[in-house]
Design an enzyme around this catalytic site. Structure first.
Site, PDB file in Angstrom:
ATOM      1  N   ASP A   9       0.872  -1.162   0.000  1.00 55.75           N
ATOM      2  CA  ASP A   9       0.000   0.000   0.000  1.00 55.75           C
ATOM      3  C   ASP A   9       0.921   1.228   0.000  1.00 55.75           C
ATOM      4  OD1 ASP A   9      -2.342   1.625   0.336  1.00 55.75           O
ATOM      5  OD2 ASP A   9      -1.880   1.741   2.473  1.00 55.75           O
ATOM      6  N   ASP A  11       0.140   5.077   1.014  1.00 54.15           N
ATOM      7  CA  ASP A  11       0.032   5.959   2.176  1.00 54.15           C
ATOM      8  C   ASP A  11      -0.056   5.146   3.466  1.00 54.15           C
ATOM      9  OD1 ASP A  11      -0.004   8.229   0.484  1.00 54.15           O
ATOM     10  OD2 ASP A  11      -2.125   7.899   0.098  1.00 54.15           O
TER      11      ASP A  11
END
Length: 180
Positions: A9, A11
């Site tokens: 992922d 952020d």
């Protein structure tokens, strides 16, 4: 033969999640991301980023600004000895204010669309891959896509972690010894 991958992922895993990070001035790499990615790459994992970017749909930054930031991020990874095999993003969000992006999407996590597309484009074996995320939606998307190992990066209470995670780490460095 399909490749295994470390799917990240963005952020909260690649960079500090300040909320809707759309330019370099707000982009700070997470401590430990480069050693982790190099370690995985050295062991034959392809590295890819899988990221929801509802800031595009909400009008906080344009898709072009996101792509420019992504190009810079890839350059920094390359300078650190890491080749990103791909970066997959979902600009859609049904609550968006930019009409073009204001809709539901199979790509938006917790749906598995981005992961499945990454697997197809990069020739990945998801059953032998690892997804590292910091949100329950990351774990749900990875499980729905058939990623066998789903690691949650969390500083929260382990009794409240999502069932879709197969393990929890507190720091990125904690994952290095587990990648073989």
């Amino acid at each position: 033969m399909a490749h295994r991958a470390l799917l990240l992922d963005r952020d909260g895993v690649v960079n500090v999640d300040y909320g809707y990070v759309g330019d370099r001035s707000r982009f700070t790499f997470m401590d430990g991301i480069f050693p982790l990615a190099r370690h995985a790459m050295d062991r034959g994992f392809r590295i890819a980023v899988i990221t929801n970017q509802s800031g595009i749909a909400r009008g906080y930054f344009s898709e072009n600004a996101f792509l420019e930031l992504t190009g810079w991020m890839r350059t920094v990874f390359q300078a650190q000895g890491v080749d990103l095999a791909g970066v997959f993003h979902c600009p859609y969000h049904r609550g968006g204010t930019v009409e073009r992006y204001a809709r539901d999407s199979f790509w938006r996590k917790p749906n598995p669309g981005m992961i499945l597309d990454a697997a197809r484009r990069l020739d990945l074996d998801l059953a032998r891959s690892v997804f590292l995320g910091d949100q329950p939606t990351d774990m749900e998307a990875a499980r729905a896509a058939g990623v066998e190992r789903r690691v949650l990066l969390s500083s929260g209470n382990p009794t409240t972690e999502p069932a879709a995670a197969t393990s929890v780490i507190r720091r990125l460095e904690d994952m290095i010894p587990t990648l073989r």
